[in-house]
Write an enzyme that holds these catalytic residues in place. Structure first.
Site, PDB file in Angstrom:
ATOM      1  N   CYS A   1       0.813  -1.223   0.000  1.00  0.00           N
ATOM      2  CA  CYS A   1       0.000   0.000   0.000  1.00  0.00           C
ATOM      3  C   CYS A   1       0.843   1.269   0.000  1.00  0.00           C
ATOM      4  O   CYS A   1       0.448   2.289  -0.575  1.00  0.00           O
ATOM      5  CB  CYS A   1      -0.909   0.028   1.226  1.00  0.00           C
ATOM      6  SG  CYS A   1      -1.854  -1.475   1.512  1.00  0.00           S
TER       7      CYS A   1
ATOM      8  N   ASP B   1      -3.722  -3.659   7.349  1.00  0.00           N
ATOM      9  CA  ASP B   1      -4.864  -4.462   7.778  1.00  0.00           C
ATOM     10  C   ASP B   1      -4.854  -5.844   7.140  1.00  0.00           C
ATOM     11  O   ASP B   1      -5.306  -6.821   7.745  1.00  0.00           O
ATOM     12  CB  ASP B   1      -6.170  -3.746   7.428  1.00  0.00           C
ATOM     13  CG  ASP B   1      -6.440  -2.566   8.340  1.00  0.00           C
ATOM     14  OD1 ASP B   1      -5.599  -2.296   9.215  1.00  0.00           O
ATOM     15  OD2 ASP B   1      -7.480  -1.911   8.176  1.00  0.00           O
TER      16      ASP B   1
ATOM     17  N   CYS C   1      -2.407   3.244   3.277  1.00  0.00           N
ATOM     18  CA  CYS C   1      -3.174   2.149   3.860  1.00  0.00           C
ATOM     19  C   CYS C   1      -4.321   2.692   4.703  1.00  0.00           C
ATOM     20  O   CYS C   1      -4.303   3.837   5.136  1.00  0.00           O
ATOM     21  CB  CYS C   1      -2.261   1.249   4.683  1.00  0.00           C
ATOM     22  SG  CYS C   1      -2.866  -0.457   4.805  1.00  0.00           S
ATOM     23  N   ASP C   2      -5.300   1.844   4.969  1.00  0.00           N
ATOM     24  CA  ASP C   2      -6.623   2.247   5.438  1.00  0.00           C
ATOM     25  C   ASP C   2      -6.638   3.328   6.509  1.00  0.00           C
ATOM     26  O   ASP C   2      -7.260   4.374   6.345  1.00  0.00           O
ATOM     27  CB  ASP C   2      -7.373   1.031   5.969  1.00  0.00           C
ATOM     28  CG  ASP C   2      -7.709   0.027   4.881  1.00  0.00           C
ATOM     29  OD1 ASP C   2      -7.306   0.249   3.724  1.00  0.00           O
ATOM     30  OD2 ASP C   2      -8.360  -0.982   5.185  1.00  0.00           O
ATOM     31  N   LYS C   3      -6.012   3.085   7.663  1.00  0.00           N
ATOM     32  CA  LYS C   3      -6.148   4.011   8.787  1.00  0.00           C
ATOM     33  C   LYS C   3      -5.240   5.218   8.664  1.00  0.00           C
ATOM     34  O   LYS C   3      -5.460   6.229   9.340  1.00  0.00           O
ATOM     35  CB  LYS C   3      -5.859   3.287  10.116  1.00  0.00           C
ATOM     36  CG  LYS C   3      -6.665   2.026  10.327  1.00  0.00           C
ATOM     37  CD  LYS C   3      -8.157   2.235  10.113  1.00  0.00           C
ATOM     38  CE  LYS C   3      -8.907   0.918  10.074  1.00  0.00           C
ATOM     39  NZ  LYS C   3      -8.588   0.053   8.918  1.00  0.00           N
TER      40      LYS C   3
ATOM     41  N   CYS D   1      -5.295  -1.807  -1.706  1.00  0.00           N
ATOM     42  CA  CYS D   1      -6.279  -2.773  -2.204  1.00  0.00           C
ATOM     43  C   CYS D   1      -7.225  -2.108  -3.201  1.00  0.00           C
ATOM     44  O   CYS D   1      -7.744  -1.019  -2.960  1.00  0.00           O
ATOM     45  CB  CYS D   1      -7.055  -3.365  -1.045  1.00  0.00           C
ATOM     46  SG  CYS D   1      -5.997  -4.161   0.183  1.00  0.00           S
TER      47      CYS D   1
ATOM     48  N   GLU E   1     -11.668  -5.401  12.690  1.00  0.00           N
ATOM     49  CA  GLU E   1     -12.424  -5.720  11.485  1.00  0.00           C
ATOM     50  C   GLU E   1     -12.686  -7.223  11.445  1.00  0.00           C
ATOM     51  O   GLU E   1     -11.825  -8.021  11.804  1.00  0.00           O
ATOM     52  CB  GLU E   1     -11.652  -5.297  10.233  1.00  0.00           C
ATOM     53  CG  GLU E   1     -11.550  -3.795  10.085  1.00  0.00           C
ATOM     54  CD  GLU E   1     -10.850  -3.362   8.810  1.00  0.00           C
ATOM     55  OE1 GLU E   1     -10.886  -2.169   8.503  1.00  0.00           O
ATOM     56  OE2 GLU E   1     -10.267  -4.230   8.123  1.00  0.00           O
TER      57      GLU E   1
ATOM     58  N   SER F   1     -14.168  -4.827   7.402  1.00  0.00           N
ATOM     59  CA  SER F   1     -13.279  -4.351   6.351  1.00  0.00           C
ATOM     60  C   SER F   1     -14.094  -3.722   5.237  1.00  0.00           C
ATOM     61  O   SER F   1     -15.256  -4.084   5.007  1.00  0.00           O
ATOM     62  CB  SER F   1     -12.471  -5.522   5.795  1.00  0.00           C
ATOM     63  OG  SER F   1     -11.886  -5.204   4.556  1.00  0.00           O
TER      64      SER F   1
END
Length: 569
Positions: free
Chosen positions: A61, A93, A134-136, A211, A462, A488
């Site tokens: 990521c 994640d 990345c996500d967070k 992703c 998640e 997720s």
């Protein structure tokens, strides 16, 4: 395109913070330190711009961020500023999913925000370019900008290209990381063998980038554009695409221009900007994590956003993007048909977007869209509003006797409006996974996983491992999963999370027992346990002991608020 500095620019201090480290006798030592990193006499009048990056090589990521940080530095230099780069953490994640590591995912958002605040305040930086993949890390960076209220521009790392796999049977198909989680469930159910499982594993991540579906990272990158905190068009190009380097350079230029005009993050992050972001999430069918993150960003910006605002907007805005995890396409396809500006343009034409909000370009959203002229939806990846995938948005907030303060469902995945069934109750995710592996989950059941909330987990894990395993085992449309944890962005199936109050706070979910009938009505936005409240509350309750008594999660569990407030600290 940037709006040029106005005639009053001479009245604006473009070094609102850094003069304390560059001017005067008292700054002798700090100037000496700065000379050692490359600054000189000609640089003391330049604004000092932080280049805050969550680069690491732990996960694909973030791999592009070092390259993009270089572009941002060059842009800052070109615009007359001086860039100073630093890194913060990022948690993958995908790697932390399904084990103890997932407890640390959401707290990483707060650590990122706190760490960026710490550096900007300690080093007296004037503005910042924020880079994340990345996500967070995306909401963490945006929260930092909102908290500090400095001139700031956000830039996304970009998403990964889809992989392609040929199975033993000869079938070839496009795959993303979510396919691997579902393949594990299929393998455990005996639906595929280890050879095909290995083929999928080797295909899901063909290179760098986040992703690829409309999972959390791409949802939040789209949110950043919709909020006006990123340059329009910057969310969708793939990570390896060299257009990202151009956006990096322009982002560096943009933050200096914002300083020259005296525009800070809270000038951009208005209530109307958040309403725009919610509209985009609804149209895209984005991740339910956007609810948590938008509430948290708004809290830092001192904007009165509530969980109820999501239904107010979602009930009006149709779901028009045919994107994974429920649809057919990925972010690369969105880019191919014009990117997020196509969605914003379509929403604006229907009156769902406030066009007069300011963006990091210094111009309004309407002016930027007019200049880009992104065109109309292609009808396949992005549908028109006359032919939506669903008549309302892809996320819905539910309330009722099981979740008085709210719960969140990704309604794009619901084929049925009403689901009613007996509860199968599990304290924590592992117990539910063991029951599934043992074949004990029955069709028509409502799986309740509790003590996984922000405080009780702690960390509000998640549930992708269990939801993917449910789908992979063939039960995806036959059972409903409820939790005070979260899901997720890649989760599919009948899933409702963020149930509040959470179990550890003695919410109704803590008192549910096996066999209790639970009813969910998506159309009515309701979620109820069909047990008399007095009878429910009279039940004996023995909550599990705290999982962590020291370290970051112990601190977090003492500070974190309800999911209905964004799990803020």
């Amino acid at each position: 395109m940037f709006m040029s500095s106005d005639a009053n620019a001479c009245e604006i201090d473009i070094k609102p913070r850094s003069r304390v480290v560059t001017h005067g006798i008292e700054a002798t030592t700090s100037r000496g330190m700065l000379r050692a990193v490359g600054m000189g006499d000609a640089d003391w009048e330049k604004p000092q711009i932080g280049i805050a990056s969550s680069w690491n090589n732990i996960t694909p990521c973030n791999l592009s961020l070092d390259r993009l940080a270089q572009g941002a530095r060059e842009g800052v230099h070109a615009a007359g500023g001086y860039p100073l780069q630093f890194c913060t953490i990022s948690v993958s994640d995908g790697i932390s999913m399904g084990h103890e590591g997932m407890h640390f995912s959401l707290v990483s958002r707060e650590v990122i925000t706190d760490s960026v605040e710490t550096v900007l305040m300690a080093e007296a930086l004037d503005g910042v370019v924020l880079l994340a993949g990345c996500d967070k890390s995306l909401p963490g960076m945006l929260m930092a900008a909102a908290r500090l209220d400095v001139s700031a521009v956000f830039l996304y790392a970009g998403s990964i290209a889809p992989g392609y796999v040929t199975l033993k049977c000869g079938e070839s198909k496009e795959v993303t990381i979510i396919d691997s989680f579902e393949a594990v469930g299929a393998y455990k159910a005996g639906l595929i063998d280890q050879d095909d499982l290995g083929r999928i594993e080797r295909a899901i991540c063909p290179g760098e980038g986040a992703c690829g579906g409309m999972y959390t990272a791409n949802t939040m990158a789209s949110v950043a554009e919709a909020l006006g905190m990123s340059l329009l068009g910057s969310a969708s190009p793939p990570s390896a695409d060299r257009r990202r380097d151009v956006y990096a350079h322009k982002s560096g230029e943009a933050v200096v221009e914002l300083l020259k005009r005296g525009i800070t993050a809270r000038d951009i992050l208005t209530k109307e900007a958040f309403e725009n972001a919610i509209a985009v999430v609804m149209a895209l069918g984005g991740s339910t994590n956007a609810v948590l993150h938008l509430l948290a960003i708004a809290h830092e910006a001192h904007v009165p956003l509530t969980i109820d605002d999501f239904n107010k907007i979602g009930n009006r805005v149709p779901h028009i993007a045919d994107l994974k995890p429920f649809g057919r396409y990925v972010m690369n396809d969105v880019d191919r048909v014009g990117g997020i500006p196509v969605v914003i343009n379509a929403l604006m034409r229907e009156g769902f977007i406030h066009g007069d909000v300011i963006t990091v370009s210094g111009r309004t959203m309407a002016e930027e869209i007019s200049d880009i002229n992104p065109g109309l939806p292609d009808g396949k990846v992005i549908h028109s509003f006359s032919s939506p995938l669903h008549p309302t948005g892809g996320i819905k907030v539910l309330k009722g006797t099981l979740a008085p303060d709210g719960a969140v469902a990704k309604t794009a995945g619901f084929d049925t409006v009403v689901f009613q069934g007996p509860a199968m109750v599990f304290d924590r995710e592992r117990a539910a996974m063991d029951a599934l592996s043992a074949g004990n989950i029955k069709k028509g059941s409502v799986i309740v996983i509790r003590y996984e909330g922000p405080k009780g987990g702690p960390g509000m894990r998640e549930m992708l491992a269990i939801t993917a395993a449910i789908k992979g085992s063939g039960l995806g449309k036959d059972v409903l999963l409820l939790t005070d944890g979260r899901f997720s962005g890649g989760t599919t199936g009948l899933c409702i999370g963020h149930i509040a109050p959470e179990a550890v706070d003695l919410g109704p979910i803590a008192f549910v027992q096996d066999g209790d009938i639970i009813r969910v009505d998506i159309e009515k936005s309701s979620i109820d346990v069909l047990v008399d409240e007095k009878q429910l509350r009279a039940r004996h309750l023995t909550p599990p002991p705290p999982r962590y008594t020291s370290g970051v999660l112990s601190k977090y569990s003492k500070l974190v608020k309800s999911a209905s407030l964004g799990a803020i600290t």
